[in-house]
Design an enzyme around this catalytic site. Sequence first.
Site, PDB file in Angstrom:
ATOM      1  N   HIS A  24     -84.628  31.021 -77.706  1.00  0.00           N
ATOM      2  CA  HIS A  24     -83.291  31.109 -78.303  1.00  0.00           C
ATOM      3  C   HIS A  24     -83.203  30.480 -79.700  1.00  0.00           C
ATOM      4  O   HIS A  24     -82.423  29.586 -79.972  1.00  0.00           O
ATOM      5  CB  HIS A  24     -82.166  30.648 -77.357  1.00  0.00           C
ATOM      6  CG  HIS A  24     -82.346  29.325 -76.654  1.00  0.00           C
ATOM      7  ND1 HIS A  24     -82.596  28.168 -77.303  1.00  0.00           N
ATOM      8  CD2 HIS A  24     -82.237  29.006 -75.340  1.00  0.00           C
ATOM      9  CE1 HIS A  24     -82.660  27.174 -76.434  1.00  0.00           C
ATOM     10  NE2 HIS A  24     -82.453  27.664 -75.232  1.00  0.00           N
ATOM     11  N   HIS A  78     -82.209  22.352 -62.667  1.00  0.00           N
ATOM     12  CA  HIS A  78     -81.591  22.868 -63.897  1.00  0.00           C
ATOM     13  C   HIS A  78     -81.465  24.383 -63.772  1.00  0.00           C
ATOM     14  O   HIS A  78     -82.443  25.061 -63.419  1.00  0.00           O
ATOM     15  CB  HIS A  78     -82.467  22.465 -65.086  1.00  0.00           C
ATOM     16  CG  HIS A  78     -81.989  22.946 -66.415  1.00  0.00           C
ATOM     17  ND1 HIS A  78     -80.667  23.188 -66.701  1.00  0.00           N
ATOM     18  CD2 HIS A  78     -82.673  23.207 -67.570  1.00  0.00           C
ATOM     19  CE1 HIS A  78     -80.556  23.587 -67.954  1.00  0.00           C
ATOM     20  NE2 HIS A  78     -81.749  23.618 -68.501  1.00  0.00           N
ATOM     21  N   GLU A  80     -80.713  26.724 -66.142  1.00  0.00           N
ATOM     22  CA  GLU A  80     -81.051  27.650 -67.237  1.00  0.00           C
ATOM     23  C   GLU A  80     -82.123  28.628 -66.759  1.00  0.00           C
ATOM     24  O   GLU A  80     -83.008  28.279 -65.969  1.00  0.00           O
ATOM     25  CB  GLU A  80     -81.505  26.880 -68.486  1.00  0.00           C
ATOM     26  CG  GLU A  80     -81.583  27.816 -69.698  1.00  0.00           C
ATOM     27  CD  GLU A  80     -81.648  27.114 -71.047  1.00  0.00           C
ATOM     28  OE1 GLU A  80     -81.741  25.871 -71.095  1.00  0.00           O
ATOM     29  OE2 GLU A  80     -81.601  27.829 -72.073  1.00  0.00           O
ATOM     30  N   ASP A  82     -84.784  30.007 -67.704  1.00  0.00           N
ATOM     31  CA  ASP A  82     -86.245  29.834 -67.747  1.00  0.00           C
ATOM     32  C   ASP A  82     -86.737  29.135 -66.482  1.00  0.00           C
ATOM     33  O   ASP A  82     -87.943  29.136 -66.194  1.00  0.00           O
ATOM     34  CB  ASP A  82     -86.708  29.093 -69.009  1.00  0.00           C
ATOM     35  CG  ASP A  82     -85.937  27.829 -69.314  1.00  0.00           C
ATOM     36  OD1 ASP A  82     -84.742  27.745 -68.961  1.00  0.00           O
ATOM     37  OD2 ASP A  82     -86.524  26.912 -69.916  1.00  0.00           O
ATOM     38  N   HIS A 145     -79.773  19.017 -70.471  1.00  0.00           N
ATOM     39  CA  HIS A 145     -78.921  19.373 -71.590  1.00  0.00           C
ATOM     40  C   HIS A 145     -77.888  20.425 -71.216  1.00  0.00           C
ATOM     41  O   HIS A 145     -77.227  20.979 -72.103  1.00  0.00           O
ATOM     42  CB  HIS A 145     -79.779  19.869 -72.771  1.00  0.00           C
ATOM     43  CG  HIS A 145     -80.491  21.159 -72.499  1.00  0.00           C
ATOM     44  ND1 HIS A 145     -80.194  22.311 -73.210  1.00  0.00           N
ATOM     45  CD2 HIS A 145     -81.417  21.508 -71.607  1.00  0.00           C
ATOM     46  CE1 HIS A 145     -80.928  23.292 -72.780  1.00  0.00           C
ATOM     47  NE2 HIS A 145     -81.683  22.837 -71.812  1.00  0.00           N
ATOM     48  N   ASP A 164     -85.937  19.521 -68.143  1.00  0.00           N
ATOM     49  CA  ASP A 164     -86.309  19.747 -69.548  1.00  0.00           C
ATOM     50  C   ASP A 164     -86.734  18.469 -70.286  1.00  0.00           C
ATOM     51  O   ASP A 164     -87.487  18.540 -71.269  1.00  0.00           O
ATOM     52  CB  ASP A 164     -85.128  20.362 -70.311  1.00  0.00           C
ATOM     53  CG  ASP A 164     -85.018  21.868 -70.113  1.00  0.00           C
ATOM     54  OD1 ASP A 164     -85.993  22.487 -69.664  1.00  0.00           O
ATOM     55  OD2 ASP A 164     -83.947  22.412 -70.410  1.00  0.00           O
ATOM     56  N   TYR A 192     -90.016  19.573 -79.819  1.00  0.00           N
ATOM     57  CA  TYR A 192     -89.146  19.974 -78.705  1.00  0.00           C
ATOM     58  C   TYR A 192     -87.853  19.145 -78.736  1.00  0.00           C
ATOM     59  O   TYR A 192     -86.748  19.672 -78.608  1.00  0.00           O
ATOM     60  CB  TYR A 192     -89.936  19.748 -77.420  1.00  0.00           C
ATOM     61  CG  TYR A 192     -89.258  20.071 -76.126  1.00  0.00           C
ATOM     62  CD1 TYR A 192     -89.462  21.306 -75.512  1.00  0.00           C
ATOM     63  CD2 TYR A 192     -88.461  19.149 -75.478  1.00  0.00           C
ATOM     64  CE1 TYR A 192     -88.869  21.600 -74.298  1.00  0.00           C
ATOM     65  CE2 TYR A 192     -87.867  19.435 -74.264  1.00  0.00           C
ATOM     66  CZ  TYR A 192     -88.079  20.663 -73.676  1.00  0.00           C
ATOM     67  OH  TYR A 192     -87.489  20.934 -72.475  1.00  0.00           O
TER      68      TYR A 192
HETATM   69 FE1  FEO Z   1     -82.784  24.136 -70.479  1.00  0.00          FE
HETATM   70 FE2  FEO Z   1     -86.095  24.762 -69.907  1.00  0.00          FE
HETATM   71  O1  FEO Z   1     -84.267  25.080 -69.846  1.00  0.00           O
END
Ligand code: FEO
Length: 394
Positions: A24, A78, A80, A82, A145, A164, A192
Amino acid sequence: MQATEIAKNMYWVGVVDWGIRDFHGYSTPDGSTYNAYLLVDEKTVLFDTAKKGFSGELLDHIRQIVEPEKIDYIVVNHVEMDHTGCLPEIIDIVKPEKIICSANGKKALLAHFHRDDWPYEVVGTGQTLNTGTKTIKFIETRMLHWPDSMFSYIEEDRLLISQDAFGQHWATSERFDDEVDSSELMYQSGRYYANILLPYSTLIQKLLSDVKQLGLEVDIIAPDHGLIWRSEPAKIIESYDQWSRQVSRNKALVVYDTMWRSTEMMAKSVADGLQREGVSVKLMDLEGSHRSDIMTELLDAKAVVFGSSTLNNGMLPRMADLLAYMKGLRPSGKIGAAFGSYGWGGEAVKLINGILEEMKFEIADPGVRVNYVPTLDDLEKCVELGSKIGRLVK
Ligand code: FEO
């Protein structure tokens, strides 16, 4: 890849994404990994899954240890995608007794997958789960996050599964920090942090203090991306402390984009002025430097000087892109200024200054503007601009 034991009866079963080049908007020239972990105990637990398209590899790695149908619980640290893109396929195969997540995690899972028939079990900070010989403690890390984020801590192994946090986007066949070059590992970790976690720096300071207060002793940190910290977990915790306090050093960036090389000539003179004051300076042309490269270098820089020619009453598009990205990542405590060449309007410097004000940069100077091509006097003004900023940096 081989499933890898990272602690007694605890295995890395994640996947390596060698090909990803954009996350992203964050450039990932070295790929990434989506780490998932499997605890084999009286109850078998899978922590996180992987991005959609990787379920075959994930299942293959799980099967090296147990049949997926043996998994009792799936912990979603998490939401998200991924880490959850494969989740529906994995749930269909595993048919878990429980899907363990935070309250915000449940909301986010429902909003992503619209499955109210899944067996959610909501946990909060301090709650524990006994799996037979091991105890998992959950710690919510809201907004680190995403609102749903949480850590899982295996008490007996002093192992922190940190989703993450403490990760890197770095595809490797190695799994542990001591198996790779440590300078590269710290570079990837900083890159990162700068591109993902920087906006949450205040929360990270609080989290580090909360972890201390909870008395969590950590021997291994297993993030959801990149290498597992088993040799020097303290090193990455110390780095997160520095980065989240946005500690900078005697370093400045000159970041520019140029139409016909006039702004580039100015950039080089600004850099000369900074160097004259004994500041470590890095000149970065947006034609060859990605926005993520700039953020990586910004992490420990005290000042950034931005140069853009004026185009159609605005700044050049790559500078606008960089500033929009940088503003979202909320760097703090930086010194800034602007410069650029123009033909008639010359608005770029003013527009950049406006954004620097919004980002709460300390603006060192109103900036230098040059009509068309700089004279030697104009370039001397740029050297003076660099020197002025250099004296503030030291
Ligand atoms: Fe916030 Fe690796 O996803």
